[in-house]
Design an enzyme around this catalytic site. Structure first.
Site, mmCIF file in Angstrom:
data_model
loop_
_atom_site.group_PDB
_atom_site.id
_atom_site.type_symbol
_atom_site.label_atom_id
_atom_site.label_comp_id
_atom_site.label_asym_id
_atom_site.label_seq_id
_atom_site.Cartn_x
_atom_site.Cartn_y
_atom_site.Cartn_z
ATOM 1 N N ASN A 52 12.297 -1.632 16.664
ATOM 2 C CA ASN A 52 11.106 -1.516 15.816
ATOM 3 C C ASN A 52 10.692 -0.044 15.825
ATOM 4 O OD1 ASN A 52 8.617 -1.568 14.617
ATOM 5 N ND2 ASN A 52 7.761 -3.163 15.939
ATOM 6 N N ARG A 102 13.403 -4.178 12.534
ATOM 7 C CA ARG A 102 12.192 -4.628 11.858
ATOM 8 C C ARG A 102 11.871 -3.637 10.740
ATOM 9 N NH1 ARG A 102 6.122 -3.154 13.083
ATOM 10 N NH2 ARG A 102 5.177 -4.510 11.550
ATOM 11 N N HIS A 112 3.192 -9.316 8.668
ATOM 12 C CA HIS A 112 3.280 -10.204 9.846
ATOM 13 C C HIS A 112 4.104 -11.460 9.542
ATOM 14 C CE1 HIS A 112 -0.863 -8.500 11.276
ATOM 15 N NE2 HIS A 112 0.110 -7.925 11.971
ATOM 16 N N ARG A 143 -9.338 -1.415 11.051
ATOM 17 C CA ARG A 143 -9.285 -1.488 9.583
ATOM 18 C C ARG A 143 -10.447 -2.311 9.042
ATOM 19 N NH1 ARG A 143 -3.372 -3.447 9.762
ATOM 20 N NH2 ARG A 143 -2.228 -1.538 10.233
ATOM 21 N N GLU A 187 7.812 -11.866 17.961
ATOM 22 C CA GLU A 187 8.465 -11.298 16.776
ATOM 23 C C GLU A 187 9.878 -10.817 17.106
ATOM 24 O OE1 GLU A 187 4.600 -9.301 16.284
ATOM 25 O OE2 GLU A 187 5.057 -9.258 14.165
#
Ligand code: ADP
Length: 396
Positions: free
Chosen positions: A7, A91, A180, A241, A384
């Site tokens: 990743n 990823r 996601h 965010r 993940e």
């Protein structure tokens, strides 16, 4: 087969080496501050101590070389030589409309990912650097790209179109993509398994509440709506965010604070959300600590956050005309019983009841709703990397 999951961020690289048969993590770690001063490699073999090595890393290729040499290190390594890495799974953040599933990486695939760069200018170029560096070092090893957006490509047009001139969609592909996806797919599948129901006949709402956070409606095994949009800024209030808000606020703040659009976007991405409201920080552990001391802003942040999550659950219950399972996952979802309880309090009308003892348990996937609860509520640890390893095995 051993699968190396990578990743890659702009200055970081996370990795796990997973044995696909047993699905055991043989080693994991990360390279930080690549291309910057103070770069370091954190490496942890299965059952072993974390090793931290300060080493210069001019680029991602050097970082990957360091990771590989740790994996084959005669003392703390977990494989004999690089021939023991059977495949690499990467990823990738944005696959646009080009990728509705994982794919084996070829030159054409690399080009197609590159064409999605303007949709994720911070992430995709970094992901590509990781792919290129691995291909240079491990020439004959098959590699697979696993996209954050792919799972959501099943969304119908009514869920992915914005109320904008349609030409923006046809010309620039401005639409909801969602992120996601690897986590939402993994968790929704696990939830059906835990419930002993067919995945293809279950309506699940997955609440992935981490630093970044999104909610997904999974109906009969496919994503039908999700809260993140063209970018990961839309939807829930997150660590830093803002999530969704009136778009006119951008112009309003630009004028009031004499800022450029870029500067306001930076505030919306990095200084808003939980951190912005609370003035305490983005980590919910700090918010809870302050709440316990009686800090009113911490309490208010918690109220706003939970109300926001609950509104999305309500919306997706309507979108699917019902819900069988609500699953909480990621840092906050897995570790914060108070948030789970406060969110679920909004759903008495759905017949949801939380079992407080179950809700306080940690460290295992479990049902936290009371036996009589009409909708099952679960906590499921997302994974993940494991999902990327499975996708890699299935696509090489
Ligand atoms: P990401 O992968 O998006 O960076 P994570 O899924 O790791 O984020 O979630 C990070 C957040 O999870 C932290 O900011 C923190 O608020 C929360 N978190 C992690 N561990 C705990 C814990 N033990 N208790 C409460 N909150 C936690």
């Amino acid at each position: 087969m051993n699968i190396l999951v990578i990743n890659c961020g702009s200055s970081s690289l996370k990795f796990q080496l997973i044995e696909s048969g047993s699905e055991e993590v043989l080693a994991k770690g990360l390279c930080e501050r690549i291309g910057l001063e103070g770069a370091r490699l954190v490496y942890q073999p299965k059952g072993g101590e974390k090793e931290i090595t300060n080493a210069e890393m001019d680029d991602h290729k050097t970082a990957i070389e360091l990771v590989l040499s740790s994996l084959v290190n005669p003392e703390t390594g977990v494989i004999r030589d690089l021939g023991d890495v059977g495949a690499v799974g990467h990823r990738i953040v944005h696959g646009g409309e080009k990728f509705a599933g994982s794919v084996k990486i070829t030159e054409e695939v690399i080009q197609a990912i590159e064409e999605c760069n303007d949709l994720a200018p911070l992430h995709n170029p970094a992901n590509l650097i990781g792919i290129r560096a691995c291909r240079e070092i491990m020439k004959d090893v098959p590699m697979v790209a696993v996209f954050d957006t792919a799972f959501h490509q099943t969304m119908p047009a009514k869920a992915y179109l914005y109320g904008l001139p349609y030409e923006y969609y046809t010309a620039y592909k401005v639409r909801r993509y969602g992120f996601h996806g690897t986590s939402h797919h993994y968790v929704s599948h696990k939830a059906a398994e835990l419930l002993g129901r067919s995945y293809e006949e279950t309506k699940t709402i997955v609440c992935h509440l981490g630093n970044g956070a999104s909610i997904c409606a999974v109906q009969n095994g496919v994503s039908v709506d999700t809260s993140m949009g063209l970018t990961p800024l839309e939807g829930l209030i997150m660590g830093t965010r803002s999530g969704s808000m009136d778009p006119a606020i951008i112009e309003f703040i630009c004028k009031k604070e004499n800022l450029s659009v870029d500067e306001v976007m930076n505030i919306l991405n990095k200084k808003s959300g939980v951190q912005g409201i609370s003035g305490i920080g983005s980590d919910f552990r700090d918010i809870i600590e302050e709440m316990n001391k009686g800090n009113d802003m911490a309490k208010l942040t918690m109220e706003v956050y939970c109300y926001n999550v609950a509104k999305y659950i309500g919306a997706y219950t309507a979108a699917m005309n019902g819900v069988d399972v609500i699953a909480f996952t990621a840092g906050v979802g897995e570790n914060n019983p108070l948030i789970r309880k406060k969110v679920c309090e909004y759903f008495g009308y759905l017949g949801i009841e939380i079992d407080d003892l179950q809700n306080e348990k940690r460290g295992e996937d479990l049902v936290i709703s009371a036996p009589q609860s009409k909708v099952k509520v679960m906590v499921i640890a997302t994974d993940e990397e494991l999902k990327i390893a499975r996708e890699t095995l299935a696509n090489i």
